[in-house]
Design a protein around this motif. Structure first.
Motif, PDB file in Angstrom:
ATOM      1  N   ASP A  17      -4.568  -3.759   9.330  1.00 13.82           N
ATOM      2  CA  ASP A  17      -3.335  -3.008   9.130  1.00 13.82           C
ATOM      3  C   ASP A  17      -3.341  -1.747   9.992  1.00 13.82           C
ATOM      4  OD1 ASP A  17      -0.863  -2.388   7.296  1.00 13.82           O
ATOM      5  OD2 ASP A  17      -2.083  -0.571   7.262  1.00 13.82           O
ATOM      6  N   GLY A  18      -2.250  -1.532  10.737  1.00 12.32           N
ATOM      7  CA  GLY A  18      -2.201  -0.417  11.673  1.00 12.32           C
ATOM      8  C   GLY A  18      -2.304   0.945  11.015  1.00 12.32           C
ATOM      9  N   ASP A  19      -1.543   1.155   9.927  1.00  7.85           N
ATOM     10  CA  ASP A  19      -1.581   2.449   9.242  1.00  7.85           C
ATOM     11  C   ASP A  19      -2.957   2.718   8.653  1.00  7.85           C
ATOM     12  OD1 ASP A  19       1.067   2.866   9.861  1.00  7.85           O
ATOM     13  OD2 ASP A  19       1.825   2.105   7.948  1.00  7.85           O
ATOM     14  N   THR A  20      -3.577   1.667   8.114  1.00  7.34           N
ATOM     15  CA  THR A  20      -4.909   1.808   7.539  1.00  7.34           C
ATOM     16  C   THR A  20      -5.932   2.154   8.610  1.00  7.34           C
ATOM     17  OG1 THR A  20      -4.384   0.205   5.813  1.00  7.34           O
ATOM     18  CG2 THR A  20      -6.714   0.635   6.233  1.00  7.34           C
ATOM     19  N   PHE A  21      -5.833   1.478   9.747  1.00  5.28           N
ATOM     20  CA  PHE A  21      -6.735   1.762  10.866  1.00  5.28           C
ATOM     21  C   PHE A  21      -6.623   3.214  11.291  1.00  5.28           C
ATOM     22  CE2 PHE A  21      -7.195   2.472  15.394  1.00  5.28           C
ATOM     23  CZ  PHE A  21      -8.454   1.939  15.660  1.00  5.28           C
ATOM     24  N   LEU A  22      -5.388   3.683  11.434  1.00  3.99           N
ATOM     25  CA  LEU A  22      -5.170   5.037  11.933  1.00  3.99           C
ATOM     26  C   LEU A  22      -5.741   6.071  10.971  1.00  3.99           C
ATOM     27  CD1 LEU A  22      -3.945   6.587  14.264  1.00  3.99           C
ATOM     28  CD2 LEU A  22      -1.763   6.601  13.058  1.00  3.99           C
ATOM     29  N   LEU A  23      -5.502   5.889   9.677  1.00  4.75           N
ATOM     30  CA  LEU A  23      -6.001   6.838   8.682  1.00  4.75           C
ATOM     31  C   LEU A  23      -7.523   6.838   8.639  1.00  4.75           C
ATOM     32  CD1 LEU A  23      -5.430   8.840   6.417  1.00  4.75           C
ATOM     33  CD2 LEU A  23      -5.293   6.905   4.834  1.00  4.75           C
ATOM     34  N   ALA A  24      -8.118   5.645   8.649  1.00  4.93           N
ATOM     35  CA  ALA A  24      -9.576   5.555   8.602  1.00  4.93           C
ATOM     36  C   ALA A  24     -10.205   6.117   9.869  1.00  4.93           C
ATOM     37  CB  ALA A  24      -9.994   4.090   8.407  1.00  4.93           C
ATOM     38  N   ALA A  25      -9.586   5.867  11.008  1.00  4.33           N
ATOM     39  CA  ALA A  25     -10.126   6.357  12.279  1.00  4.33           C
ATOM     40  C   ALA A  25     -10.074   7.875  12.349  1.00  4.33           C
ATOM     41  CB  ALA A  25      -9.355   5.738  13.442  1.00  4.33           C
ATOM     42  N   GLN A  26      -8.995   8.462  11.834  1.00  2.09           N
ATOM     43  CA  GLN A  26      -8.862   9.915  11.864  1.00  2.09           C
ATOM     44  C   GLN A  26      -9.852  10.606  10.939  1.00  2.09           C
ATOM     45  OE1 GLN A  26      -4.680  10.242  10.963  1.00  2.09           O
ATOM     46  NE2 GLN A  26      -4.066  10.161  13.116  1.00  2.09           N
ATOM     47  N   MET A  28       0.830  -1.202   0.000  1.00  5.27           N
ATOM     48  CA  MET A  28       0.000   0.000   0.000  1.00  5.27           C
ATOM     49  C   MET A  28       0.861   1.247   0.000  1.00  5.27           C
ATOM     50  SD  MET A  28      -2.564   1.811  -0.168  1.00  5.27           S
ATOM     51  CE  MET A  28      -3.680   0.457  -0.444  1.00  5.27           C
ATOM     52  N   LYS A  29       1.976   1.221   0.771  1.00  3.32           N
ATOM     53  CA  LYS A  29       2.850   2.382   0.788  1.00  3.32           C
ATOM     54  C   LYS A  29       3.472   2.596  -0.586  1.00  3.32           C
ATOM     55  CE  LYS A  29       3.901   2.123   5.727  1.00  3.32           C
ATOM     56  NZ  LYS A  29       4.935   1.927   6.746  1.00  3.32           N
ATOM     57  N   THR A  30       3.800   1.480  -1.298  1.00  3.71           N
ATOM     58  CA  THR A  30       4.350   1.600  -2.644  1.00  3.71           C
ATOM     59  C   THR A  30       3.328   2.204  -3.577  1.00  3.71           C
ATOM     60  OG1 THR A  30       5.739  -0.326  -2.249  1.00  3.71           O
ATOM     61  CG2 THR A  30       5.382   0.346  -4.548  1.00  3.71           C
ATOM     62  N   THR A  31       2.042   1.749  -3.440  1.00  3.27           N
ATOM     63  CA  THR A  31       0.976   2.277  -4.290  1.00  3.27           C
ATOM     64  C   THR A  31       0.791   3.766  -4.058  1.00  3.27           C
ATOM     65  OG1 THR A  31      -0.133   0.136  -4.200  1.00  3.27           O
ATOM     66  CG2 THR A  31      -1.460   2.029  -4.884  1.00  3.27           C
ATOM     67  N   ASN A  32       0.802   4.188  -2.785  1.00  5.33           N
ATOM     68  CA  ASN A  32       0.651   5.614  -2.474  1.00  5.33           C
ATOM     69  C   ASN A  32       1.803   6.435  -3.029  1.00  5.33           C
ATOM     70  OD1 ASN A  32      -1.759   5.326  -1.127  1.00  5.33           O
ATOM     71  ND2 ASN A  32      -0.793   4.999   0.869  1.00  5.33           N
ATOM     72  N   TRP A  68      -0.075   8.519  17.920  1.00  6.56           N
ATOM     73  CA  TRP A  68       1.090   8.743  17.072  1.00  6.56           C
ATOM     74  C   TRP A  68       1.229   7.609  16.060  1.00  6.56           C
ATOM     75  CZ3 TRP A  68       3.992   8.880  22.316  1.00  6.56           C
ATOM     76  CH2 TRP A  68       3.616  10.031  23.024  1.00  6.56           C
ATOM     77  N   SER A  69       0.913   6.405  16.463  1.00  5.26           N
ATOM     78  CA  SER A  69       1.022   5.251  15.568  1.00  5.26           C
ATOM     79  C   SER A  69       0.152   4.121  16.082  1.00  5.26           C
ATOM     80  CB  SER A  69       2.476   4.772  15.462  1.00  5.26           C
ATOM     81  OG  SER A  69       2.945   4.290  16.719  1.00  5.26           O
ATOM     82  N   ALA A  70      -0.136   3.174  15.185  1.00  9.59           N
ATOM     83  CA  ALA A  70      -0.912   1.980  15.542  1.00  9.59           C
ATOM     84  C   ALA A  70      -0.287   0.779  14.852  1.00  9.59           C
ATOM     85  CB  ALA A  70      -2.370   2.139  15.115  1.00  9.59           C
ATOM     86  N   GLU A  71      -0.062  -0.287  15.609  1.00  8.08           N
ATOM     87  CA  GLU A  71       0.473  -1.511  15.028  1.00  8.08           C
ATOM     88  C   GLU A  71      -0.672  -2.345  14.453  1.00  8.08           C
ATOM     89  OE1 GLU A  71       2.877  -3.686  17.789  1.00  8.08           O
ATOM     90  OE2 GLU A  71       4.092  -1.938  18.354  1.00  8.08           O
TER      91      GLU A  71
END
Length: 283
Positions: A196-205, A1-5, A220-223
């Motif tokens: 996925d931690g990064d996905t959770f954090l972005l969606a939650a925000q 996902m990071k590569t796609t972004n 700050w981050s989510a695993e």
């Protein structure tokens, strides 16, 4: 996902450079118009992972559940490392009980018990919700029952309830993940997903749930987190995740782990006020 972004960002950057170049040279570019550029930039990127089909636990008539918080950081600006445990019981009579214990209990009890907590070190705190109101029982050398006057006096304990945390962390805005397989948890068939931690954090925000957004904005981050779903009923039965950031109910900043588990469903356990609440202290 990071590569796609990264690839999408590169495409957008090249498009912007190309558009500026065309405008600077006075050349019209129908194949890459400003309108098409705007459409490209505005195109949302779908979050990774499939939608996890979930039935909300609010549909259960009664339940028993536990939550454990392991923290390492600062509480009210002071170094803190330890745990908090909460046991929840609800029934179909409109009654519930949350028992909070653990090495960091004093920090939470002080927020609901006030000066009473200064008289002794509590071994546990019980929060009762019954049809005629809310009661807090601080247990130490002797039990003290408090009937708060303020509607938000028990907010810290409410936020630590396993059902509140599970509802927030498995809401529809963030229930996306990878299916790992079918397993058995405590003798119950479950479906195991990883969020996925990064996905959770972005969606939650970006969530429309104010509690979830407030929770995530302080992170700050989510695993990556593990979610277990009852194979038959479709409701979440366990959530295990680790986060870094602030956690308002404890006035905490640092690293904390969350482990939530439903230990009984539709058991309709009886909930009764203790005798210490026959003459509660109002505050």
């Amino acid at each position: 996902m990071k590569t796609t972004n990264q690839m999408l960002s590169a495409v957008v950057a090249l498009a912007v450079i190309a558009t500026v170049a065309f405008l600077a040279l006075g050349i019209t570019g129908p194949a890459f118009s400003t309108a098409r550029l705007t459409a490209l930039v505005a195109q949302p990127t779908p979050p990774p992972g499939d939608v996890i089909p979930l039935e909300p636990i609010a549909g259960l008539t009664s339940l028993n559940a536990t939550i454990k918080l392991d923290v390492n950081g600062l509480i009210n600006g002071k170094r803190a490392q330890g745990d908090l445990n909460a046991l929840l019981t609800t029934n179909d009579q409109g009654k519930s009980k949350v028992t909070v214990s653990g090495s960091l209990l004093g920090d939470v009890a002080a927020q609901v018990g006030g000066s009473l907590v200064g008289l002794f070190t509590p071994s546990k705190v019980d929060l009762y919700k019954v049809p005629d109101g809310v009661y807090v029982v601080v247990n130490g050398l002797f039990p003290v029952c408090v009937k708060p006057d303020a509607a938000d006096a028990t907010e810290a304990l409410d936020e630590l309830s396993p059902s509140s945390m599970l509802n927030m962390l498995t809401g529809s805005d963030v229930a996306r993940g990878e299916f790992i397989g079918e397993e058995t948890l405590n003798g119950v068939p479950v479906k195991h997903y990883v969020i996925d931690g990064d996905t959770f954090l972005l969606a939650a925000q970006n969530s429309t749930d104010p509690k979830l957004k407030e929770f995530s904005d302080a992170l700050w981050s989510a695993e990556d987190a593990d979610l277990f779903v009852d194979a038959k009923g479709g409701y979440p039965v366990a959530f295990r995740g680790n986060f870094s950031g602030a956690f308002e109910p404890l006035n905490f900043e640092g690293d904390f782990g969350v482990d939530i588990e439903l230990t009984g469903v539709n058991t309709n356990t009886r909930v009764d006020l203790p005798s210490s609440c026959n003459k509660p202290i109002s505050r």
